[in-house]
Structure formats: structure tokens, C-alpha cells
Design a protein around this motif. Structure first.
Motif, short mmCIF file in Angstrom:
data_model
loop_
_atom_site.label_atom_id
_atom_site.label_comp_id
_atom_site.label_asym_id
_atom_site.label_seq_id
_atom_site.Cartn_x
_atom_site.Cartn_y
_atom_site.Cartn_z
N ILE A 24 10.84 37.42 23.13
CA ILE A 24 10.24 37.83 21.52
C ILE A 24 9.58 37.37 20.75
N ASP A 25 9.30 37.25 20.43
CA ASP A 25 8.31 36.75 19.36
C ASP A 25 7.84 35.48 20.36
N GLY A 26 8.02 34.85 21.32
CA GLY A 26 6.72 34.39 22.33
C GLY A 26 8.09 33.18 22.50
N GLU A 27 8.87 33.99 22.30
CA GLU A 27 10.27 32.88 22.55
C GLU A 27 11.15 33.64 23.45
N TRP A 28 11.61 32.88 24.46
CA TRP A 28 13.27 33.57 25.04
C TRP A 28 14.28 33.34 24.18
N SER A 29 15.25 34.50 24.65
CA SER A 29 16.42 34.88 23.27
C SER A 29 16.96 35.43 24.87
N ALA A 30 18.95 34.95 24.36
CA ALA A 30 19.46 36.01 25.07
C ALA A 30 19.69 37.49 23.75
N ALA A 31 20.34 38.63 24.82
CA ALA A 31 21.15 39.83 24.35
C ALA A 31 21.79 39.48 23.23
N VAL A 32 21.87 40.09 21.66
CA VAL A 32 22.92 40.05 20.57
C VAL A 32 24.68 39.75 21.49
N SER A 33 24.86 41.19 22.17
CA SER A 33 25.82 41.50 23.17
C SER A 33 25.98 40.43 23.38
N GLY A 34 25.15 39.66 24.11
CA GLY A 34 25.74 39.02 25.83
C GLY A 34 25.78 39.56 26.92
N ALA A 35 25.52 40.84 26.31
CA ALA A 35 26.22 42.27 27.94
C ALA A 35 24.53 41.31 29.12
N ARG A 83 -10.21 39.67 22.83
CA ARG A 83 -9.50 39.98 22.96
C ARG A 83 -9.05 40.32 24.36
N GLU A 84 -11.01 40.73 24.78
CA GLU A 84 -11.06 40.74 26.37
C GLU A 84 -11.20 39.34 27.03
N ARG A 85 -11.45 38.30 25.97
CA ARG A 85 -11.41 37.17 27.50
C ARG A 85 -9.21 37.21 27.35
N VAL A 86 -8.78 37.38 26.28
CA VAL A 86 -7.40 37.02 27.27
C VAL A 86 -6.69 38.29 27.92
N LEU A 87 -7.54 39.05 27.91
CA LEU A 87 -6.79 39.82 29.29
C LEU A 87 -7.32 39.94 30.37
N LEU A 88 -8.99 38.75 30.36
CA LEU A 88 -9.81 38.42 31.69
C LEU A 88 -8.70 37.53 32.15
N ARG A 89 -8.54 36.31 31.04
CA ARG A 89 -7.22 35.28 31.28
C ARG A 89 -6.33 35.55 31.82
N LEU A 209 5.77 38.57 33.14
CA LEU A 209 4.09 38.69 33.60
C LEU A 209 3.94 38.05 31.67
N ALA A 210 5.18 38.39 30.98
CA ALA A 210 5.37 37.70 29.13
C ALA A 210 4.87 36.51 29.48
N GLU A 211 5.24 35.49 30.07
CA GLU A 211 4.53 33.79 30.02
C GLU A 211 3.36 34.19 30.46
N GLU A 215 -0.11 32.07 27.91
CA GLU A 215 -0.64 31.67 29.00
C GLU A 215 -1.71 31.99 28.79
N ALA A 216 -1.68 33.04 28.84
CA ALA A 216 -3.38 33.45 28.33
C ALA A 216 -4.35 33.77 27.09
N GLY A 217 -2.97 33.43 26.20
CA GLY A 217 -3.25 33.49 25.27
C GLY A 217 -3.14 34.33 23.84
N ALA A 218 -2.25 35.50 24.59
CA ALA A 218 -1.70 36.82 23.78
C ALA A 218 -0.55 35.92 22.47
N PRO A 219 -0.90 36.01 21.18
CA PRO A 219 -0.25 34.99 20.12
C PRO A 219 1.29 35.64 20.14
N PRO A 220 2.30 35.23 19.59
CA PRO A 220 3.66 35.39 20.25
C PRO A 220 4.16 36.87 18.98
N GLY A 221 3.99 37.40 19.99
CA GLY A 221 4.82 39.11 18.96
C GLY A 221 3.59 39.97 19.14
#
Ligand code: NAD
Length: 498
Positions: A24-35, A83-89, A209-211, A215-221
Motif C-alpha cells: 500500500i502506497d509503495g510500502e509493505w504493511s501487515a493487515a490491521v487484524s494480523g489475520a 506512462r507508456e515508458r513505465v509499462l514498457l519497463r 508484480l507490485a515490487e 522498480e519500473a517507475g510506478a509512483p507509490p500509491g
């Protein structure tokens, strides 16, 4: 163990061993419930990972991040070529990590490594590049205006296509990475931001894929990934900041999404189930017909929305066709997806295997004859033998409901008009195929088949340039094609008096 079996790469083993989180927003986080949700290897039934079970608060965080990214213009405000270039990357990165992604997909989904390499991962860069190119081809139109409401005034009118906003992309488990990209890529190319929710059964490649997208340049979020079950999906669909839901999955879930989305007029694209017929006319060359039917029915262990699950065969070739297809099915080898020589691999989950087996039992109880397969072999893993069923009355559920496993019915016909009628006689209408070299009949029957795609002398072939989707209860809208971005845009008319 089979000597051919692929040994998983160290980076795949390391990825599996990670403590997976939500993206979420370019960062890794646990689920609030911890489940957490356990993730299994279908070939052995053993747990290979676990992922967070996102709840409504987590979905809210992800949608809020996507909404902030959208409103800030950090993505929609970029020149389309950027945007095209990010998807190509991203396409390049998928190619660079192809073997890793293919192995990960097979470990989680159970499918053949050949299919992961060639289709799930192998075809994804081409698809991404096709869609990336559409980012720079978004256009509107200009209009002449006739009505003289204001005497003497002149008008200039035109349309523009604007990104629709936050897109919820909800994916199934049969082609997790590929179908995830079918949802995510056009949304991103159009300038939308996305929350992707993969199936709870097959979440792993979406997290990778998120990572890669970061890396390809999609901004956080811009691309967020939440893992979770149907409740997380429901929370996404109900979220007031989600403008559009793009969904691939079962017809039952698609209907639930359509109802929920209608409450607030969220836009939807729905790619749903199929009960796809293949019709073999009497001139169809037998060997080609049987080989084609084997692929159409059993590719990816029948877990293909467009799989041919009902074969209608001209009486003149019926008995030879049945003998050849059932002999070929009985001869198929079962084994883990990591064994490239295994022709049939496990189904995705124990629950799904049991569902498929219950379809077969009900067919048997209804008077149908199982002439090949029909059972789960003993041992670990979620295997089912490739199954051929004959003498099934058209009214039986096996001829009407999607099974989504390596199970096919074969029905003879004397009159080709009956074949077309039976082919059309289900609530679904995703794909259909016609097997003949008779051009006149082809041209006559293609328009009469009620399906989003009709293949002739082939089946299940898809291409980024060929629109794909369903008639009737198989869905609303089309993926792919030159207009693939339109469903991710709002059309705005602009009228200027001057
Ligand atoms: P599914 O409908 O059970 O689940 C699909 C996704 O929806 C999952 O991510 C799931 O968690 C989520 N979900 C479940 N309930 C939800 C709800 N109420 N609201 C929002 N999201 C919810 O489908 P599946 O079993 O994962 O996939 C198999 C199905 O997908 C088959 O019916 C197959 O035909 C279909 N499919 C269609 C296409 C196509 O292009 N038409 C392609 C592949 C698969």
C-alpha cells in the motif's frame, strides 16, 4: 521423483520464505487484524507461504492511497508517453524475471511449468507492450453543433477521455499474474490508479508484480496490492472512492459485484464463467479434431474460462472420435506442474478438486457414462484424472454448469441445426468453436453461435489485439483490443460558446 522435475531457483525459495505483507502506497504493511491466509502447493497439499487477510480497514488504506495518488496527478498528470515508458519497463522486468515468476506461479497455482513459461509469464510482456502503446493513442472527437439555442452564438464542441479514477481490479486463480495484468495494465495506461486484489488461493505473483511495478517507475500509491478473500473484494466494491471495478471470476461473484456496484453506479467490467461448446462437423479431419479437442478441454487442467467442456460431434464421426479422445485422455500422464513432462497437473485447491469430483458424481447419478478418468488418484496433491463423459442428457447440470476442471462431455448430433441449438442452450456465452473445412457452413454458423469469441478449427486462442469477453451471463464488456482503455475512462463532452 521424476528426473525432469524443475528445481526451484534460490530467489523463488527466498520469496516463498518471506513474511508477505500488503503493498500500500509503495510500502509493505501487515493487515490491521494480523489475520493471515495459508497458501498451498497444489501438487503436495503442503503450505508454502501465508499472506495477510486484508479486512475493511486495510482495503480503506489501499483505496485512500490510490485516491491520493490519483488526485495528486502524480500518474494521470504525466505525459502519456511517460506512462507508456513505465509499462514498457515493467514488461522488460517481467521478461528479466520470467523464470522466477513462472516457477512461483507453478508452485502456487499447480499448473504446468510449460504453461507458466509460455502463457502466464511468456505472453505477458507482449500484452503489456500492446497496452502500453495505447496510452499514447487516447483521443476524443470534435463536433459541429446544429441547434441555435442562442441566436448568433457559435459553438465548438469536442470530447475528451479522462481516467476514471481509482480502479479495483479483482482477479481469479486460474492465470493469476496474466489476468491480474489484463486488469491492471489498461487501467494504468489510461491514467487510473489501482488496487489489485488477487485470489486468496494464488496471491504470490501479484505481490512480486507490485515490487516490479515500483522498480519500473510506478509512483507509490499508483498500484496497490491487497491480499484477502471475498470479503476484501466486497469491501473494495463497496468503497465510495472506487470508481470502477474490473473483475474476472465466476458468474456468481460477478452478479454479486454488479448488484453491489449498481448501488452507487460504480462502473464495472465483468469477465465471467463459460460453458463453452465445440462443434465437430462430419468433414472435420479426425486426428486434428481429437488433438484440438484435447487441448480445448484439458489445457491448464480444464481451469480455463473458455475451455471447451461440451463437445458436439457429427454422428458420422462420433464413435471414432469418442474412442480416440477417451484413449488419449486415459494415456495422459499426471504429475506436478514442475515436471514439464506431466500432461495433467493438480487442480488449484482441495476444495476445488472436491467440487469438480461432485460434478462428476452427479453426472453419473444422472445416468451419464464416465468412459475415461472420473476419479482422484490416491496420494497427496489435488489431482483428478482427465475425464470423458458420454450419454449425458442435455438437461443434466454437467451439460449446463461450469465445471472448471479436466472434464468433458461428448454428445452426437444428426442435424447440424440441433448442434447449434444445443451449443447455444446455456445461460453462458463466452466462447465456442466450430471444426470444419466447409467455408459455406462456417460463414452460416459463426453468426448463429451466441458467444463472445468463435474459433474455427482452433479453440482458446487469445491475443491482445482481439477483443475477449462474454455474451449473456459470461460477462459485460471486453478485455483486449484497440479500445481496451475506453472502459477505464469517462467520456466528457465539452461545449464552448464563442
Ligand atoms: P471467484 O468468483 O470465486 O473469485 C474471483 C475473485 O473474486 C477472487 O479474488 C475472490 O476473492 C473475489 N471475490 C469472491 N467473492 C467476492 C465478492 N462478493 N465481491 C468481490 N470479490 C469477491 O472465481 P475463481 O474461482 O477465483 O475463478 C474461476 C472463475 O473465473 C471461473 O468461473 C472462470 O470461468 C472465471 N474466469 C473468467 C475469465 C474470463 O475472461 N471470462 C477468465 C478466467 C477465469
Amino acid at each position: 521423483m521424476n528426473a525432469m522435475r524443475v528445481e526451484i531457483n534460490p530467489e523463488v525459495a527466498a520469496f516463498l520464505a518471506r513474511e508477505h505483507r500488503l503493498f500500500i502506497d509503495g510500502e509493505w504493511s501487515a493487515a490491521v487484524s494480523g489475520a493471515r491466509i495459508a497458501v498451498f502447493d497444489p501438487a503436495t497439499g503442503s503450505q508454502i507461504a501465508s499472506v495477510p487477510r486484508a479486512g475493511a480497514e486495510d482495503v480503506d488504506r489501499a483505496v485512500a492511497a490510490a485516491h491520493r495518488a490519483h488526485e495528486s496527478g502524480v500518474w494521470s498528470g504525466l505525459p502519456p508517453a511517460t506512462r507508456e515508458r513505465v509499462l514498457l519497463r515493467l514488461a522488460d522486468l517481467i521478461e528479466a524475471h520470467a523464470e522466477e515468476l513462472a516457477q512461483l506461479e507453478t508452485c502456487n497455482q499447480g499448473k504446468s511449468i510449460n504453461i507458466s513459461r509460455m502463457i502466464d509469464v511468456g505472453a505477458s510482456p507482449s500484452y503489456l507492450r500492446y497496452v502500453a502503446g495505447l496510452a499514447t493513442k487516447i483521443t476524443g472527437e470534435t463536433f459541429d453543433v446544429s441547434i441555435q439555442a442562442i441566436p448568433g452564438a457559435r459553438f465548438n464542441a469536442y470530447t475528451r477521455r479522462e481516467p476514471i479514477g481509482v480502479v479495483a481490479a479483482i482477479a481469479p486463480w486460474n492465470f493469476p499474474l496474466a489476468i491480474g495484468l489484463w486488469k491492471v495494465a489498461p487501467a494504468l495506461a489510461a491514467g487510473c490508479t489501482v488496487v489489485l486484489k488477487p485470489s486468496e488461493v494464488t496471491p504470490l505473483t501479484s505481490l512480486r508484480l507490485a515490487e516490479l511495478a515500483l522498480e519500473a517507475g510506478a509512483p507509490p500509491g499508483v498500484l496497490n496490492v491487497v491480499t484477502g478473500d471475498g470479503q476484501a473484494g466486497q469491501a473494495l466494491v463497496a468503497h465510495p472512492l472506487v470508481s470502477k471495478v474490473t473483475f474476472t471470476g465466476s458468474t456468481a461473484t460477478g452478479k454479486a459485484i454488479a448488484r453491489a456496484a449498481a448501488d452507487r453506479m460504480a462502473r464495472t467490467s465483468l469477465e465471467l464463467g463459460g460453458k463453452n461448446p465445440a462443434i465437430f462437423l462430419k468433414d472435420a479431419p479426425l486426428e486434428q479434431a481429437v488433438n484440438g479437442a484435447l487441448v480445448a478441454a484439458f489445457f491448464n487442467n480444464g481451469q480455463v474460462c473458455a475451455a471447451a467442456s461440451r463437445l458436439y460431434v457429427a454422428r458420422e464421426i462420433y464413435s471414432d472420435f469418442v474412442d480416440a479422445l477417451s484413449a488419449a485422455a486415459r494415456g495422459m500422464s499426471l504429475g506436478p506442474g514442475l515436471d514439464p513432462a506431466a500432461q495433467i497437473n493438480p487442480l488449484v485447491s482441495a476444495e476445488h478438486r472436491d467440487k469438480v469430483l461432485s460434478h462428476v458424481s452427479r453426472a453419473r447419478e444422472g445416468g451419464a457414462r464416465i468412459i475415461a478418468g472420473g476419479a482422484a488418484p490416491p496420494g497427496a496433491g489435488y489431482f483428478i484424472e482427465p475425464t470423458v463423459i458420454v450419454d449425458a442428457a442435455e438437461s443434466l447440470p454437467i451439460c449446463r454448469q461450469e465445471v472448471f476442471g479436466p472434464v468433458v462431455t461428448i454428445t452426437p448430433f444428426d442435424d447440424e441445426r440441433d448442434a447449434i441449438r444445443m451449443a447455444n442452450d446455456t445461460p453462458m456465452g463466452l466462447g465456442a468453436s466450430l471444426w470444419t473445412n466447409d467455408l459455406k457452413k462456417t460463414m452460416d454458423y459463426v453468426p448463429r453461435l451466441k458467444a463472445g469469441t468463435v474459433w474455427v478449427n482452433c479453440h482458446v486462442f487469445v491475443d491482445p489485439n482481439m477483443p475477449f469477453g462474454g455474451y449473456k451471463e459470461s460477462g459485460v464488456g471486453r478485455d483486449f483490443g484497440i479500445r481496451a482503455l475506453e472502459p477505464y475512462t469517462e467520456l466528457k463532452s465539452v461545449c464552448i460558446a464563442h
